[in-house]
Design a protein around this motif. Sequence first.
Motif, PDB file in Angstrom:
ATOM      1  N   UNK A   1       0.828  -1.207   0.000  1.00 46.29           N
ATOM      2  CA  UNK A   1       0.000   0.000   0.000  1.00 46.29           C
ATOM      3  C   UNK A   1       0.859   1.254   0.000  1.00 46.29           C
ATOM      4  N   UNK A   2       2.138   1.090  -0.406  1.00 47.80           N
ATOM      5  CA  UNK A   2       3.036   2.225  -0.440  1.00 47.80           C
ATOM      6  C   UNK A   2       2.892   3.040  -1.711  1.00 47.80           C
ATOM      7  N   UNK A   3       3.661   4.092  -1.807  1.00 49.85           N
ATOM      8  CA  UNK A   3       3.575   4.993  -2.955  1.00 49.85           C
ATOM      9  C   UNK A   3       3.942   4.284  -4.252  1.00 49.85           C
ATOM     10  N   UNK A   4       4.928   3.389  -4.199  1.00 51.96           N
ATOM     11  CA  UNK A   4       5.415   2.750  -5.422  1.00 51.96           C
ATOM     12  C   UNK A   4       4.915   1.322  -5.606  1.00 51.96           C
ATOM     13  N   UNK A   5       4.321   0.708  -4.579  1.00 48.22           N
ATOM     14  CA  UNK A   5       3.870  -0.675  -4.760  1.00 48.22           C
ATOM     15  C   UNK A   5       2.355  -0.834  -4.682  1.00 48.22           C
ATOM     16  N   UNK A   6       1.622   0.286  -4.637  1.00 48.68           N
ATOM     17  CA  UNK A   6       0.161   0.216  -4.681  1.00 48.68           C
ATOM     18  C   UNK A   6      -0.286   0.006  -6.125  1.00 48.68           C
ATOM     19  N   UNK A   7      -1.079  -1.025  -6.328  1.00 47.66           N
ATOM     20  CA  UNK A   7      -1.534  -1.352  -7.684  1.00 47.66           C
ATOM     21  C   UNK A   7      -2.622  -0.371  -8.108  1.00 47.66           C
ATOM     22  N   UNK A   8      -2.424   0.220  -9.280  1.00 45.75           N
ATOM     23  CA  UNK A   8      -3.426   1.101  -9.877  1.00 45.75           C
ATOM     24  C   UNK A   8      -3.652   0.608 -11.303  1.00 45.75           C
ATOM     25  N   UNK A   9      -4.852   0.194 -11.605  1.00 45.30           N
ATOM     26  CA  UNK A   9      -5.097  -0.421 -12.904  1.00 45.30           C
ATOM     27  C   UNK A   9      -4.594  -1.851 -12.897  1.00 45.30           C
ATOM     28  N   UNK A  10      -3.601  -2.117 -13.721  1.00 43.15           N
ATOM     29  CA  UNK A  10      -3.091  -3.492 -13.821  1.00 43.15           C
ATOM     30  C   UNK A  10      -1.745  -3.675 -13.150  1.00 43.15           C
ATOM     31  N   UNK A  11      -1.126  -2.591 -12.672  1.00 43.95           N
ATOM     32  CA  UNK A  11       0.217  -2.718 -12.095  1.00 43.95           C
ATOM     33  C   UNK A  11       0.503  -1.545 -11.165  1.00 43.95           C
ATOM     34  N   UNK A  12       1.546  -1.730 -10.373  1.00 43.93           N
ATOM     35  CA  UNK A  12       2.071  -0.633  -9.560  1.00 43.93           C
ATOM     36  C   UNK A  12       3.320  -0.094 -10.247  1.00 43.93           C
ATOM     37  N   UNK A  13       3.837   1.023  -9.755  1.00 43.54           N
ATOM     38  CA  UNK A  13       5.076   1.570 -10.323  1.00 43.54           C
ATOM     39  C   UNK A  13       6.185   0.527 -10.222  1.00 43.54           C
ATOM     40  N   UNK A  14       6.147  -0.257  -9.159  1.00 41.16           N
ATOM     41  CA  UNK A  14       7.177  -1.267  -8.936  1.00 41.16           C
ATOM     42  C   UNK A  14       7.080  -2.448  -9.886  1.00 41.16           C
ATOM     43  N   UNK A  15       5.905  -2.647 -10.492  1.00 42.32           N
ATOM     44  CA  UNK A  15       5.719  -3.841 -11.334  1.00 42.32           C
ATOM     45  C   UNK A  15       5.376  -3.498 -12.787  1.00 42.32           C
ATOM     46  N   UNK A  16       5.535  -2.252 -13.165  1.00 43.02           N
ATOM     47  CA  UNK A  16       5.268  -1.877 -14.561  1.00 43.02           C
ATOM     48  C   UNK A  16       6.129  -2.713 -15.502  1.00 43.02           C
ATOM     49  N   UNK A  17       5.495  -3.260 -16.528  1.00 42.59           N
ATOM     50  CA  UNK A  17       6.221  -4.074 -17.523  1.00 42.59           C
ATOM     51  C   UNK A  17       5.630  -3.784 -18.895  1.00 42.59           C
ATOM     52  N   UNK A  18       6.447  -3.201 -19.771  1.00 43.06           N
ATOM     53  CA  UNK A  18       5.968  -2.817 -21.107  1.00 43.06           C
ATOM     54  C   UNK A  18       6.582  -3.699 -22.190  1.00 43.06           C
ATOM     55  N   UNK A  19       7.286  -4.765 -21.793  1.00 43.49           N
ATOM     56  CA  UNK A  19       8.020  -5.593 -22.760  1.00 43.49           C
ATOM     57  C   UNK A  19       7.135  -6.208 -23.826  1.00 43.49           C
ATOM     58  N   UNK A  20       5.878  -6.503 -23.488  1.00 43.45           N
ATOM     59  CA  UNK A  20       4.994  -7.187 -24.444  1.00 43.45           C
ATOM     60  C   UNK A  20       4.029  -6.240 -25.127  1.00 43.45           C
ATOM     61  N   UNK A  21       4.121  -4.944 -24.849  1.00 42.75           N
ATOM     62  CA  UNK A  21       3.179  -3.997 -25.442  1.00 42.75           C
ATOM     63  C   UNK A  21       3.532  -3.725 -26.905  1.00 42.75           C
ATOM     64  N   UNK A  22       2.476  -3.377 -27.675  1.00 40.72           N
ATOM     65  CA  UNK A  22       2.652  -3.102 -29.109  1.00 40.72           C
ATOM     66  C   UNK A  22       2.215  -1.675 -29.414  1.00 40.72           C
ATOM     67  N   UNK A  23       2.084  -1.414 -30.707  1.00 38.52           N
ATOM     68  CA  UNK A  23       1.644  -0.079 -31.125  1.00 38.52           C
ATOM     69  C   UNK A  23       0.130   0.045 -31.165  1.00 38.52           C
ATOM     70  N   UNK A  24      -0.579  -0.959 -30.705  1.00 36.22           N
ATOM     71  CA  UNK A  24      -2.038  -0.930 -30.764  1.00 36.22           C
ATOM     72  C   UNK A  24      -2.583   0.184 -29.886  1.00 36.22           C
ATOM     73  N   UNK A  25      -3.802   0.612 -30.194  1.00 32.77           N
ATOM     74  CA  UNK A  25      -4.427   1.696 -29.448  1.00 32.77           C
ATOM     75  C   UNK A  25      -4.587   1.322 -27.972  1.00 32.77           C
ATOM     76  N   UNK A  26      -4.954   0.053 -27.727  1.00 30.37           N
ATOM     77  CA  UNK A  26      -5.149  -0.386 -26.338  1.00 30.37           C
ATOM     78  C   UNK A  26      -3.847  -0.316 -25.556  1.00 30.37           C
ATOM     79  N   UNK A  27      -2.772  -0.768 -26.210  1.00 27.63           N
ATOM     80  CA  UNK A  27      -1.476  -0.736 -25.529  1.00 27.63           C
ATOM     81  C   UNK A  27      -0.976   0.696 -25.342  1.00 27.63           C
ATOM     82  N   UNK A  28      -1.280   1.558 -26.293  1.00 25.00           N
ATOM     83  CA  UNK A  28      -0.920   2.967 -26.151  1.00 25.00           C
ATOM     84  C   UNK A  28      -1.660   3.599 -24.966  1.00 25.00           C
ATOM     85  N   UNK A  29      -2.910   3.194 -24.793  1.00 25.94           N
ATOM     86  CA  UNK A  29      -3.687   3.673 -23.638  1.00 25.94           C
ATOM     87  C   UNK A  29      -3.075   3.162 -22.336  1.00 25.94           C
ATOM     88  N   UNK A  30      -2.616   1.908 -22.357  1.00 27.60           N
ATOM     89  CA  UNK A  30      -1.956   1.339 -21.177  1.00 27.60           C
ATOM     90  C   UNK A  30      -0.699   2.137 -20.842  1.00 27.60           C
TER      91      UNK A  30
END
Length: 302
Positions: A181-210
């Motif tokens: 529940x900290x500033x960097x490990x609180x999950x918002x949406x699908x991830x927290x700042x500590x767990x952000x992972x963009x390795x599988x994202x593409x140029x799709x509109x949905x991924x751009x929104x993510x």
Amino acid sequence: MSSLLTNSSAMTALQTLRSVSSQLSTTQTRISTGQRVATASDNAAYWSIATSMRADNAALSAVSDSLGLSAATVDTEYTALNKVLGDSNSGLTKLQSLLVEAKTAGIDRSKIQSEITQIQQDMKNVASAATFNGVNWLSTTATTPATVNLVSSFSRVGATPTTGSITVTVANYSLYTSTTSGILDTVSGSASVDTINIGALTDSAADQTTLDGYIAQVTAAIGTVSSGAANLGAIKNRISNNSEFVKSLMDSVDRGIGQLVDADMNQESTRLAALQVQQQLGVQALSIANNNSQSILSLFRG
């Protein structure tokens, strides 16, 4: 009348010599101790006040030590928060720029993720290392208190002592907690700042929104961490001011005690010289008085 049994002159000289010797002893004690009120018998009222003031000064000394410890603790947490905020090469600032860069069409986001992962691990290490004397407000556990009171002052009115403190709310600075529940490990949406992972994202509109969501999340974290660092900076300044005030107050109390119990060495040295002369004269007067009885013998000489 000349008396063989009662020598009034000798008795008077002896009383005077005793008085002078007593005063001389008192003066020598004042000179050796530097105090005119060294014990309660010297002046009960002043001795009692000075003893209470010395106790207050000891408490102020403890406050000064506590402020030094608090300053070191706050400085440790402040330094770590600044490190987490980072700059163009590290921390949240770099993480934000990498996420913005990841918005570029056709870019290899897996390579960017490799750098993001290193930044995430580095921020976590910084938070874990922000420990001073067993205290860590950035990476907390279940046993970490919700608030911490930093002793800042001591005062006594009559017989009632009062201790002041600066209250620190740990949640304002917690980056990582045991309950995520900290500033960097609180999950918002699908991830927290500590767990952000963009390795599988593409140029799709949905991924751009993510990606937009991640950027907003990191931007919000930068604002929160900046606010926490600013608060700690204000607390540092307050502790510094309190520390200077406590030291000045201790000096004032010392001066007050000195006014009550310290001996005036100029006066005592003058009195010592006078009493030494009086003692010598007293000894001579007693010797003369004792010799007076010898004159009685002349009355019986043929």
